[in-house]
Motif scaffolding. Structure first.
Motif, short mmCIF file in Angstrom:
data_model
loop_
_atom_site.label_atom_id
_atom_site.label_comp_id
_atom_site.label_asym_id
_atom_site.label_seq_id
_atom_site.Cartn_x
_atom_site.Cartn_y
_atom_site.Cartn_z
N ASN A 53 55.18 8.08 24.41
CA ASN A 53 55.74 6.76 24.09
C ASN A 53 57.26 6.81 23.91
O ASN A 53 57.84 5.93 23.28
N THR A 54 57.90 7.88 24.42
CA THR A 54 59.35 8.00 24.35
C THR A 54 59.88 8.05 25.79
O THR A 54 59.38 8.82 26.61
N ASP A 55 60.88 7.23 26.07
CA ASP A 55 61.34 7.15 27.46
C ASP A 55 62.00 8.45 27.90
O ASP A 55 62.58 9.19 27.09
N GLU A 56 61.93 8.73 29.18
CA GLU A 56 62.40 9.99 29.76
C GLU A 56 63.90 10.18 29.54
O GLU A 56 64.37 11.29 29.30
N ALA A 57 64.67 9.11 29.58
CA ALA A 57 66.12 9.22 29.41
C ALA A 57 66.46 9.74 28.01
O ALA A 57 67.37 10.56 27.83
N THR A 58 65.73 9.28 27.00
CA THR A 58 65.95 9.75 25.63
C THR A 58 65.54 11.21 25.49
O THR A 58 66.25 12.01 24.88
N LEU A 59 64.42 11.57 26.07
CA LEU A 59 63.94 12.96 26.00
C LEU A 59 64.97 13.92 26.60
O LEU A 59 65.19 15.02 26.08
N LYS A 60 65.62 13.52 27.67
CA LYS A 60 66.62 14.39 28.32
C LYS A 60 67.85 14.59 27.45
O LYS A 60 68.54 15.60 27.57
N ARG A 61 68.12 13.62 26.59
CA ARG A 61 69.32 13.71 25.74
C ARG A 61 69.05 14.45 24.42
O ARG A 61 69.97 14.68 23.64
N ILE A 62 67.79 14.80 24.16
CA ILE A 62 67.48 15.57 22.95
C ILE A 62 67.71 17.05 23.28
O ILE A 62 66.84 17.76 23.77
N THR A 63 68.94 17.49 23.07
CA THR A 63 69.33 18.85 23.44
C THR A 63 69.92 19.56 22.23
O THR A 63 70.30 18.95 21.23
N THR A 64 69.99 20.88 22.31
CA THR A 64 70.59 21.68 21.23
C THR A 64 72.00 21.17 20.93
O THR A 64 72.82 21.03 21.82
N GLY A 65 72.25 20.87 19.65
CA GLY A 65 73.55 20.39 19.23
C GLY A 65 73.65 18.89 19.12
O GLY A 65 74.61 18.37 18.52
N ALA A 66 72.68 18.16 19.66
CA ALA A 66 72.74 16.70 19.61
C ALA A 66 72.52 16.20 18.18
O ALA A 66 71.72 16.75 17.43
N ALA A 67 73.23 15.15 17.82
CA ALA A 67 73.01 14.49 16.53
C ALA A 67 72.00 13.36 16.74
O ALA A 67 72.12 12.57 17.68
N VAL A 68 71.01 13.29 15.83
CA VAL A 68 69.94 12.30 15.99
C VAL A 68 69.63 11.60 14.68
O VAL A 68 69.88 12.14 13.59
N HIS A 69 69.09 10.40 14.81
CA HIS A 69 68.61 9.61 13.67
C HIS A 69 67.13 9.37 13.92
O HIS A 69 66.75 8.74 14.91
N ILE A 70 66.32 9.92 13.03
CA ILE A 70 64.86 9.87 13.22
C ILE A 70 64.21 9.06 12.11
O ILE A 70 64.54 9.22 10.93
N LYS A 71 63.30 8.20 12.49
CA LYS A 71 62.43 7.51 11.55
C LYS A 71 61.00 7.95 11.83
O LYS A 71 60.60 8.11 12.98
N GLY A 72 60.25 8.16 10.76
CA GLY A 72 58.89 8.62 10.96
C GLY A 72 58.15 8.80 9.65
O GLY A 72 58.58 8.34 8.59
N SER A 73 57.03 9.51 9.72
CA SER A 73 56.19 9.76 8.55
C SER A 73 56.22 11.23 8.20
O SER A 73 56.03 12.09 9.09
N LEU A 74 56.46 11.52 6.93
CA LEU A 74 56.39 12.90 6.45
C LEU A 74 54.92 13.21 6.19
O LEU A 74 54.26 12.55 5.37
N THR A 75 54.39 14.20 6.90
CA THR A 75 52.96 14.53 6.79
C THR A 75 52.79 16.03 6.57
O THR A 75 53.72 16.81 6.74
N GLU A 76 51.58 16.40 6.19
CA GLU A 76 51.26 17.82 6.08
C GLU A 76 51.32 18.44 7.47
O GLU A 76 50.83 17.85 8.44
#
Length: 477
Positions: A53-76
């Motif tokens: 459910n994540t577009d390919e363009a975003t996945l390609k930009r998730i690289t070592t050194g990239a700064a990101v803002h993540i929202k999600g659920s903290l789980t075990e």
């Protein structure tokens, strides 16, 4: 929703809940697992991306050194090695990210390479741990002095005096370098300079701190100092930080008490508050030790060395007794020392200091009453006329850590010492005034902060414990 730090998310007290976090990508594998770090801890947190459910363009930009803002659920966590993880609901790439040109890739880099990229080297575990420890030590130093009734003073960076008498100082001027004004003798006329006299960057704040101690009682300085020494060794910097307390009405014995208590306090602080960073650096050192010949390996781990200082009483030994011990020891008799000790008056080297600490006494050592001719002019002359009330504190693995003395409070004796060393009284008229008006016994010591950080982190090169090192032919960043 307020953004959380990774240190907080990984703490045992944190609740499993919806969160958001910002940081830098350390690794991204299988288009699914992000190892994220924000500098708040040595540890990364795993973020699990729903790549379907994540577009390919975003996945390609998730690289070592990239700064990101993540929202999600903290789980075990479903995997090994961590107790919790983040199930990513949305991810935003902040700014640009260029995977191909980012220098700090997830592999082993040499320290030399990382120094060339000092602006990025804290993205590595080693340097983030070192700099967090540096910050904690800074705080512990201020905390100790504040709790013990000291006043923090800012001594001048630009000075007209040479506290150490070394003469290796950086000149400060706004005169035209190509066409400076000359006096009648054909020499540079510093009366036309900005300050109306020859000035330099300071090598020490001690002399000015003495002035304030003689009115406020207990003061300390903690600031940058400079030495124009053309040395490229692993122990020298042209710009470094010094901690220098000065106390009125305190003699040499009190100075030794203060220095010992101070060192134990600041090192105890990091044992309590920086355990994970220390354990990481200790593990790194143990791996490094394996590649060394057996004879060159340390007898103590990093944390053991720190506890060695914290848990032991410091042995107080006169210089004269230390010389006798060194002259009669096996390494000296068998000529295993690089610098053989054969007579009183020798300036001790690191190998001698470490022998006293690590082999002979097996505890930190304070040497005192040094020969006057190897110490600075401001140290109080003893009654024997040949030694001064100086003291050095010696640590395992590094040798001298602290240097201090009872200061010469007698005007006539100080003048004689300055005359013998050709130190101009007119340049230090105000320092001599302190001996005219309300003179009293007083003492202090100096501690090179980077040397302390080297000891606390186990780093072998002083360039690796200061954010942007200044050394001969190097003023990058």
């Amino acid at each position: 929703m307020i953004s959380s730090t990774i240190a907080n998310l990984l703490s045992k007290n944190n609740k499993l809940q919806d969160i958001e976090v910002k940081g830098w990508v350390r690794t991204f594998r299988a288009k699914r697992f992000i190892a994220l770090n924000d500098g708040s801890t040595i540890n990364n947190i795993q973020c699990v991306v729903d790549f379907e459910n994540t577009d390919e363009a975003t996945l390609k930009r998730i690289t070592t050194g990239a700064a990101v803002h993540i929202k999600g659920s903290l789980t075990e966590s479903q995997g090994k090695g961590q107790s919790v993880e983040i199930q990513v609901k949305s991810i935003e790439i902040l700014g640009d990210s260029d995977a191909e040109s980012f220098p700090i890739q997830p592999k082993k880099h040499s320290f030399e390479f990382l120094r060339e990229n000092a602006h990025l080297r804290t993205r590595t575990n080693t340097f983030s741990a070192v700099m967090r420890l540096r910050s904690s030590l800074s705080f512990a130093i201020h905390k100790y002095f504040n709790e013990n009734g000291f006043y923090y003073m800012h001594t001048p960076i630009i000075t007209g005096s040479d506290a150490e008498g070394a003469g290796e100082m950086f000149r400060v001027t706004n005169l035209d370098a190509k066409n400076p004004p000359l006096n009648e003798n054909g020499e540079v006329n510093y009366k036309e300079d900005f300050f109306g006299k020859e000035t330099n960057l300071t090598v020490s704040g001690q002399l000015e701190a003495e002035a304030y101690a003689m009115s406020l009682g207990k003061v300390y300085t903690f600031g940058p100092t400079f030495r124009a020494e053309n040395s490229n060794t692993s122990r020298h910097l042209a710009e470094f930080w010094m901690i220098e307390p000065e106390v009125a009405f305190m003699d040499l014995a009190g100075n030794m008490d203060l220095a010992e208590d101070f060192m134990k306090s600041v090192l105890s602080y990091i044992l309590e508050h920086n355990r994970e960073d220390l354990e990481f650096l200790e593990s790194r050192l143990l791996d490094e030790e394996k590649s060394k010949p057996q004879a060159e390996r340390s007898d103590m781990s990093l944390i053991e060395k720190i506890k060695f200082v914290v848990d032991n009483n410091f042995k107080r030994v006169s210089y004269t007794e230390a010389i006798e011990i060194l002259r009669d020891c096996k390494p000296n008799k068998k000529k295993k020392f690089k610098y053989i000790i054969d007579q009183w008056g020798a300036d001790l080297q690191s190998e001698h200091e470490r022998y006293l600490v690590e082999k002979h006494f097996n505890c930190p050592v304070i040497l005192f009453d040094y020969p006057a001719n190897i110490k600075a002019f401001y140290m109080r002359l003893n009654e024997d006329g040949k030694t001064v009330r100086a003291m050095d504190i010696l640590f395992p693995g590094i040798g001298e850590m602290v240097g201090g003395s009872q200061r010469e409070e007698r005007l006539d004796v100080l003048k004689e010492k300055m005359k013998a060393l050709d130190i101009d009284e007119e340049e230090l008229w105000w320092y001599l005034d302190l001996r005219k008006y309300g003179t009293a016994v007083h003492s202090g010591f100096g501690l090179g902060f980077e040397r302390l950080v080297m000891f606390a982190t186990g780093m072998g090169n002083i360039r690796d414990v200061i954010p942007f090192p200044r050394t001969p032919q190097n003023a990058e960043f």
